[in-house]
Design an enzyme around this catalytic site. Structure first.
Site, PDB file in Angstrom:
ATOM      1  N   CYS A   1       0.836  -1.208   0.000  1.00  0.00           N
ATOM      2  CA  CYS A   1       0.000   0.000   0.000  1.00  0.00           C
ATOM      3  C   CYS A   1       0.875   1.265   0.000  1.00  0.00           C
ATOM      4  O   CYS A   1       2.001   1.256   0.509  1.00  0.00           O
ATOM      5  CB  CYS A   1      -0.865   0.049   1.255  1.00  0.00           C
TER       6      CYS A   1
ATOM      7  N   GLU B   1       0.583   3.902   1.842  1.00  0.00           N
ATOM      8  CA  GLU B   1       0.913   4.382   3.198  1.00  0.00           C
ATOM      9  C   GLU B   1       2.184   3.713   3.714  1.00  0.00           C
ATOM     10  O   GLU B   1       3.047   4.355   4.308  1.00  0.00           O
ATOM     11  CB  GLU B   1      -0.224   4.078   4.182  1.00  0.00           C
TER      12      GLU B   1
HETATM   13  N1  THU Z   1      -4.282   0.385  -1.159  1.00  0.00           N
HETATM   14  C1  THU Z   1      -3.446   1.354  -0.686  1.00  0.00           C
HETATM   15  O1  THU Z   1      -2.390   1.622  -1.252  1.00  0.00           O
HETATM   16  N2  THU Z   1      -3.824   2.015   0.437  1.00  0.00           N
HETATM   17  C2  THU Z   1      -5.004   1.820   1.097  1.00  0.00           C
HETATM   18  O2  THU Z   1      -5.267   2.489   2.083  1.00  0.00           O
HETATM   19  C3  THU Z   1      -5.945   0.807   0.627  1.00  0.00           C
HETATM   20  C4  THU Z   1      -5.528   0.006  -0.545  1.00  0.00           C
HETATM   21  C5  THU Z   1      -3.912  -0.294  -2.416  1.00  0.00           C
HETATM   22  C6  THU Z   1      -3.596  -1.766  -2.324  1.00  0.00           C
HETATM   23  C7  THU Z   1      -3.861  -2.216  -3.737  1.00  0.00           C
HETATM   24  O3  THU Z   1      -2.723  -1.927  -4.543  1.00  0.00           O
HETATM   25  C8  THU Z   1      -4.989  -1.307  -4.197  1.00  0.00           C
HETATM   26  O4  THU Z   1      -4.978  -0.188  -3.322  1.00  0.00           O
HETATM   27  C9  THU Z   1      -6.357  -1.955  -4.179  1.00  0.00           C
HETATM   28  O5  THU Z   1      -6.633  -2.551  -3.000  1.00  0.00           O
END
Ligand code: THU
Length: 137
Positions: free
Chosen positions: A56, A58
Site C-alpha cells: 500500500c 501508506e
Molecule cells: N491500497 C493502498 O495503497 N492504500 C489503502 O489504504 C488501501 C488500498 C492499495 C492496495 C492495492 O494496490 C490497491 O490499493 C487496491 O486494494
C-alpha cells in the site's frame, strides 16, 4: 497540524498518486508523510503479479520515511486515491497500514493527524483513533 498544512499535505498525496503501479486493481493510491524536520516523503501503491507481494501507498511512504530519517517523528500522513475511471476516490487505510501507524506512534511517542481524501474533499482523524487494540500494544 493546522488546516492549511492538512490541505498542503493532501495536495502532495494527490500528486503522489501518479507514482502508483496499480495495473491489477486499477485503484491508484498516493501517500505523503510529513516529518518533524519539515521533510515530506511520498509513496504510492506498488502491485505485483504475486498479489501479496505488493504494498500500500501508506506503508511505502512510512517505511521509506522511517528508514531515511530513523530518528525523526512523523507529524502527519495524507492519503489520496483515484479509481479505475480516474475519478478521485474516498480512501481509508487497510488494517495492516493501521497497525504500522500504531507502531509509528509508539516508536516516536507521539500521535499524528491522518488526512484522508474523500472524493474532492477530505477528513482528518488522529492515527490513534484508526486502530483500537493494535496487536502487541
Ligand atoms: N491500497 C493502498 O495503497 N492504500 C489503502 O489504504 C488501501 C488500498 C492499495 C492496495 C492495492 O494496490 C490497491 O490499493 C487496491 O486494494
Amino acid at each position: 497540524m493546522e488546516k492549511q498544512e492538512h490541505e498542503a499535505l493532501l495536495k502532495i498525496a494527490r500528486m503522489a498518486v501518479e507514482g502508483a503501479y496499480s495495473v491489477y486493481s486499477r485503484f491508484s493510491v498516493g501517500a505523503a508523510v510529513l516529518l518533524e524536520n519539515g521533510e515530506v516523503v511520498r509513496g504510492a501503491n506498488q502491485e505485483n503479479m504475486a498479489y501479496p507481494s505488493g504494498l500500500c501507498a501508506e506503508r511505502v511512504a512510512l517505511f521509506y520515511a522511517c528508514s531515511t530519517y530513523p530518528g525523526v517523528a512523523v507529524t502527519g500522513v495524507a492519503v489520496a486515491a483515484r479509481d479505475a475511471s480516474g475519478a478521485w476516490a474516498s480512501i481509508t487505510p487497510c488494517g495492516a497500514c493501521r497497525q504500522v501507524m500504531a507502531e509509528v506512534i509508539r516508536r516516536y511517542g507521539r500521535d499524528f493527524d491522518v488526512i484522508l481524501a474523500d472524493g474532492e474533499g477530505y477528513k482528518v482523524v488522529r492515527a490513534s483513533d484508526l486502530l483500537p487494540f493494535p496487536f502487541g500494544m
